[in-house]
Design a protein around this motif. Structure first.
Motif, PDB file in Angstrom:
ATOM      1  N   VAL A   1       0.828  -1.205   0.000  1.00 55.21           N
ATOM      2  CA  VAL A   1       0.000   0.000   0.000  1.00 55.21           C
ATOM      3  C   VAL A   1       0.864   1.259   0.000  1.00 55.21           C
ATOM      4  CG1 VAL A   1      -1.600   1.339   1.424  1.00 55.21           C
ATOM      5  CG2 VAL A   1      -2.028  -1.081   1.014  1.00 55.21           C
ATOM      6  N   LYS A   2       1.960   1.224   0.734  1.00 55.36           N
ATOM      7  CA  LYS A   2       2.841   2.394   0.803  1.00 55.36           C
ATOM      8  C   LYS A   2       3.438   2.722  -0.558  1.00 55.36           C
ATOM      9  CE  LYS A   2       7.027   4.070   3.100  1.00 55.36           C
ATOM     10  NZ  LYS A   2       8.083   3.752   4.102  1.00 55.36           N
ATOM     11  N   HIS A   3       3.989   1.736  -1.241  1.00 58.68           N
ATOM     12  CA  HIS A   3       4.632   2.003  -2.526  1.00 58.68           C
ATOM     13  C   HIS A   3       3.603   2.284  -3.620  1.00 58.68           C
ATOM     14  CE1 HIS A   3       8.655   1.178  -1.119  1.00 58.68           C
ATOM     15  NE2 HIS A   3       8.241   0.041  -0.567  1.00 58.68           N
ATOM     16  N   THR A   4       2.413   1.700  -3.504  1.00 64.29           N
ATOM     17  CA  THR A   4       1.352   2.047  -4.457  1.00 64.29           C
ATOM     18  C   THR A   4       0.925   3.499  -4.287  1.00 64.29           C
ATOM     19  OG1 THR A   4       0.582  -0.250  -4.428  1.00 64.29           O
ATOM     20  CG2 THR A   4      -0.936   1.411  -5.266  1.00 64.29           C
ATOM     21  N   THR A   5       0.832   3.952  -3.050  1.00 66.42           N
ATOM     22  CA  THR A   5       0.455   5.343  -2.775  1.00 66.42           C
ATOM     23  C   THR A   5       1.519   6.316  -3.270  1.00 66.42           C
ATOM     24  OG1 THR A   5      -0.807   4.640  -0.843  1.00 66.42           O
ATOM     25  CG2 THR A   5      -0.164   6.961  -0.959  1.00 66.42           C
ATOM     26  N   LEU A   6       2.789   5.967  -3.051  1.00 62.62           N
ATOM     27  CA  LEU A   6       3.859   6.863  -3.477  1.00 62.62           C
ATOM     28  C   LEU A   6       3.951   6.956  -5.001  1.00 62.62           C
ATOM     29  CD1 LEU A   6       6.671   5.872  -0.940  1.00 62.62           C
ATOM     30  CD2 LEU A   6       5.255   7.918  -0.909  1.00 62.62           C
ATOM     31  N   GLN A   7       3.646   5.873  -5.696  1.00 58.26           N
ATOM     32  CA  GLN A   7       3.705   5.910  -7.151  1.00 58.26           C
ATOM     33  C   GLN A   7       2.487   6.582  -7.780  1.00 58.26           C
ATOM     34  OE1 GLN A   7       4.620   2.386  -9.303  1.00 58.26           O
ATOM     35  NE2 GLN A   7       6.516   1.945  -8.183  1.00 58.26           N
ATOM     36  N   SER A   8       1.332   6.426  -7.172  1.00 50.59           N
ATOM     37  CA  SER A   8       0.109   6.964  -7.769  1.00 50.59           C
ATOM     38  C   SER A   8      -0.778   7.551  -6.670  1.00 50.59           C
ATOM     39  CB  SER A   8      -0.634   5.862  -8.529  1.00 50.59           C
ATOM     40  OG  SER A   8      -1.814   6.363  -9.085  1.00 50.59           O
ATOM     41  N   PRO A   9      -0.635   8.834  -6.345  1.00 48.12           N
ATOM     42  CA  PRO A   9      -1.531   9.456  -5.364  1.00 48.12           C
ATOM     43  C   PRO A   9      -3.008   9.373  -5.726  1.00 48.12           C
ATOM     44  CG  PRO A   9       0.386  10.830  -5.727  1.00 48.12           C
ATOM     45  CD  PRO A   9       0.448   9.741  -6.744  1.00 48.12           C
TER      46      PRO A   9
ATOM     47  N   PHE B   1      -4.527   6.505  -4.017  1.00 42.08           N
ATOM     48  CA  PHE B   1      -4.751   6.720  -2.588  1.00 42.08           C
ATOM     49  C   PHE B   1      -5.989   7.578  -2.342  1.00 42.08           C
ATOM     50  CE2 PHE B   1      -4.137   9.776   0.902  1.00 42.08           C
ATOM     51  CZ  PHE B   1      -4.256   8.892   1.976  1.00 42.08           C
ATOM     52  N   VAL B   2      -6.212   8.574  -3.183  1.00 44.01           N
ATOM     53  CA  VAL B   2      -7.389   9.433  -3.005  1.00 44.01           C
ATOM     54  C   VAL B   2      -8.670   8.602  -3.071  1.00 44.01           C
ATOM     55  CG1 VAL B   2      -8.681  11.339  -4.005  1.00 44.01           C
ATOM     56  CG2 VAL B   2      -6.195  11.479  -3.846  1.00 44.01           C
TER      57      VAL B   2
END
Length: 771
Positions: free
Chosen positions: A90-98, A101-102
């Motif tokens: 989840v962390k690396h997915t969020t950092l690659q594509s905000p 995360f929204v």
């Protein structure tokens, strides 16, 4: 773009269906999955629907939705391994594509907060706290998320983090970091948690964590320093000023305990201390180190309060801060000079480096935070440095910190600080440039020496060779670079750059000699370093090169010539294996190049055009050609656009000059039409007699004129071999005497033998012309 999206879709499908499908095998395949996600940037194509076909976009979004569903299920898994895998993914997915995360912020944040209520390993909770910090950093920049998530989840998050820090001490560092950013980013939402956070921070700053974990102490100080931003019933200025006064009062109380001194009643009533601080132990063996640890913690709090921004103007008690730093620096000296036989004083030398470093940190942050407001207190800071520099008390770590502090103040305040600094402290820094060296006798040298002593009967030649070999082996020196040497080099470098004139000739000679010796021996390899092959020696060589460059750029009037040696050293340094050394030598050679090959400074004007050059050649003739042009030149009107001269070529200019000269000769001949000069033979007459026979001339009153015509010649004969028209260009004369013409007739010719005599000058309009 189409091919990249297709590749990303296939890779995500492979990872989701193969490596993340089975929960039991997630642990073994996490390395491959994370490496693939990080290296191939699989989520950077979200929102790129216009660059691909509709079918490709649909398939890619479907693969992304499956990936999100799978990592969300891992985040709430039953085992610790699956939850850890879900947190990382989840962390690396969020950092690659905000944007991803929204869409999933509410669901993921709730899952993380629910995780804190469960008993789990510390590593999982630490990873969850770090992921929450990433979430809050994104939420504060998105207004929609701020209203939907921050308002509802941040107060709950603060309470959960505080409870987690109370249960597990291993999570205190991460919890304090998260609380610090929460108070800075969401001050209004943090107000319900301010009291509990202050209690947690003070529990870490009471001295119990100063030696056990310096990182925890620093994070607690930063977290407490961010609490004034929360505001509330107490304003930011009031809370910040209260914290500073309480910190100063706590340090003074600890100093009194170490010195076994009781504060006066007035001072005790006016002094404020931090609330919640435990009392000192009854046994001084425990209480004095406890007081020293508390001083270190409070010094960290002062550093945090003065260095963290508060966004408002706050009153700073500079005199109180300088006073408490000076007291800390003087504690070891006062104890050493005390004649008391108290047993408590035997512990102070053990704690002296700790107290001195706390004083140095306070003085350093004052220079950084206050800037020019510290100028009235520079003399007090210099006295405190002198107290810290006591040789019988200082340690290597304290000496490094002291030289770093000197460097900071010299760079900040220059001569204003150095004039307050005792010369002994400067001499101490220069003396520490001497690298410790010692003679080493190796086993080979020892055996060779014993063999030479036992074989004296083998002949003088072999015996001398063996003794020479043993002496060469025993005379080997060893360079021992230390942090003290490096900090002393940086201090001397600051002195050479900012205040070179405070160093007298003897100190400059000592600096140059030591620096040149070390650099030249390093260049030729005359000394063997214990870490000669290590790259850690490069910083010492860079500092030495910088000191030598600064010494050359700020020379002393009685300094010896070091430029030839410096050129050799810097040229040899260009072949160094270290990049830093090569760059330092290259910069030094570029800096001293104007000294070696001096040249005129650069002109601060645009280069002259061809038009300007031609104008400089033609305009003087336009100015001095006539009275009108001279007046125009004096008025400046000759340089206007209307009077700009015509640009001519070189041949046209030459022809114009010849024509002007011919016109001038013709004008002069017409002007002197009625004048003639009689030739006189000088063979039988002396110079005095010749002068007595010259006709008399009546000289009228000189008249002022700016005419370019030459002056009328006098009646006296001209020197031999010269003529009044010997020069083509007339001279300008301001006075022109009027001469009465003679009545003698002109002679027609002269003998060729009288070439050395004064030549005849025949003027136009003479009597011979009438005949």
């Amino acid at each position: 773009m189409e091919l990249n999206v297709i590749r990303a879709e296939r890779t995500l499908s492979l990872l989701t269906n193969t490596y993340l499908a089975n929960t039991d095998t997630v642990k073994t395949s996490m390395g491959l999955v994370l490496d693939t996600v990080l290296s191939q940037n699989l989520f950077s194509y979200m929102g790129a629907a216009g660059a691909t076909t509709a079918e490709t976009t649909k398939r890619y979004e479907s693969a992304v939705h499956k990936w999100i569903a799978r990592i969300s299920s891992l985040l709430v898994g039953k085992s610790s391994e699956s939850r850890m895998a879900g947190i990382l993914l989840v962390k690396h997915t969020t950092l690659q594509s905000p944007p991803i995360f929204v869409e999933n912020a509410s669901k993921w944040t709730t899952s993380l907060l629910n995780m804190f209520g469960k008993t789990d390993v510390a590593a999982v909770h630490v990873a969850a706290l770090q992921l929450l910090l990433v979430f809050m950093d994104i939420v504060r920049e998105v207004p929609e998320l701020y209203r939907e998530i921050a308002s509802a989840q941040v107060p709950r998050m603060n309470q959960a983090v505080l409870a987690l820090a109370d249960k597990n001490s291993e999570l205190v560092d991460t919890a304090l970091e998260l609380l610090m950013y929460s108070a800075s980013w969401f001050p209004t939402l943090f107000r319900p948690s301010i009291d509990k956070t202050e209690t947690l921070c003070l529990r870490m700053l009471n001295g119990s964590m100063a030696r056990a974990s310096g990182t925890t102490c620093k994070r607690a100080a930063n977290c407490l320093a961010s609490l004034p931003l929360v505001g509330g019933k107490v304003t930011v200025e009031e809370r910040w000023f209260q914290y500073v006064l309480q910190t100063i009062g706590t340090i003074e109380t600890c100093i009194d305990h170490v010195m076994c001194a009781e504060a006066s009643v007035a001072n005790a009533e006016a002094r404020q201390i931090m609330p919640g601080m435990p009392a000192f132990a009854d046994d001084f063996i425990v209480s004095i180190p406890q007081a020293a640890d508390r001083i270190t913690s409070m010094a960290e709090l002062l550093v945090a309060l003065l260095s963290r921004p508060v966004n408002v103007d706050v009153p700073i008690p500079v005199d109180g801060l300088v006073a408490v730093a000076s007291k800390l620096a003087l504690v070891p000296v006062r104890v050493a000079n005390s004649k008391s036989n108290r047993a408590e004083f035997a512990l102070v030398p053990l704690l002296a480096p700790q107290l001195q470093r706390a004083a140095i940190r306070i003085m350093a942050v004052l220079a950084i935070a206050l800037g020019d407001y510290m100028q009235p207190f520079l003399s007090a800071v210099a006295r405190a440095m002198t107290a810290v520099n006591a040789r019988h008390l200082v340690s290597a770590t304290t000496q490094v910190a002291l030289y770093s502090l000197m460097q900071l103040y010299v760079e900040r305040y220059g001569y204003g600080f150095v004039i307050c600094l005792p010369k002994e402290l400067i001499a101490s820094a220069i003396s520490d440039l001497n690298v410790q060296s010692k003679r080493q006798v190796s086993a080979t040298a020892g055996s060779a020496l014993s063999a030479s002593l036992s074989s004296k009967k083998r002949g003088g030649r072999s015996r001398a060779t063996e003794v020479a070999d043993s002496e060469g082996a025993s005379n080997m020196l060893q360079i021992q670079y230390t942090d003290v040497v490096y900090s002393a080099l940086k201090t001397v470098l600051a002195l050479l750059k900012h205040t070179p004139t405070v160093l007298n000739s003897s100190l400059r000679a000592q600096i140059d000699g030591q620096v040149l010796t070390l650099l030249m021996l390093e260049m030729v390899g005359g000394l063997s370093s214990p870490a000669a092959s290590c790259s850690s020696d490069a910083r010492y060589q860079v500092a030495l090169c910088q000191c030598l460059e600064a010494s050359i750029m700020s020379p002393d009037p009685w300094q010896k010539a070091v430029v030839p040696h410096a050129v050799s050293i810097f040229s040899a340094g260009l072949d160094s294996p270290s990049v830093a050394v090569r760059n330092a030598c290259s910069e030094a050679l570029a800096a001293i190049e104007p000294i070696i090959h001096a040249r005129l400074p650069a002109q601060l004007r645009a280069p002259e055009t061809e038009k300007d050059v031609e104008q400089e050649y033609v305009v003087p003739k336009a100015i001095f050609g006539s009275q009108a042009s001279l007046s125009a030149g004096l008025d400046g009107s000759a340089f206007t656009e209307q009077s700009e001269p015509k640009h001519l070529s070189a041949e046209e200019l030459h022809e114009q000059e010849v024509e002007e000269d011919e016109r001038e000769v013709e004008a002069n001949t017409k002007r002197f039409k009625n004048f003639s000069v009689q030739p006189v033979s000088t063979r039988s007459m002396s110079r005095e007699k010749l002068q007595s026979q010259q006709p008399s001339a009546t000289v009228a009153k000189p008249a002022t004129s700016f005419s370019p015509a030459p002056a009328v010649p006098a009646t006296a004969p001209a020197p031999s071999g010269t003529s009044m028209f010997a020069s083509n260009k007339p001279a300008v004369s301001s006075t022109m005497p009027a001469v009465t013409p003679s009545t003698d007739k002109q002679q027609e010719s002269n003998d060729e033998e009288e070439d050395d005599d004064i030549p005849d000058i025949v003027m136009d309009g003479s009597d011979s012309e009438d005949e």
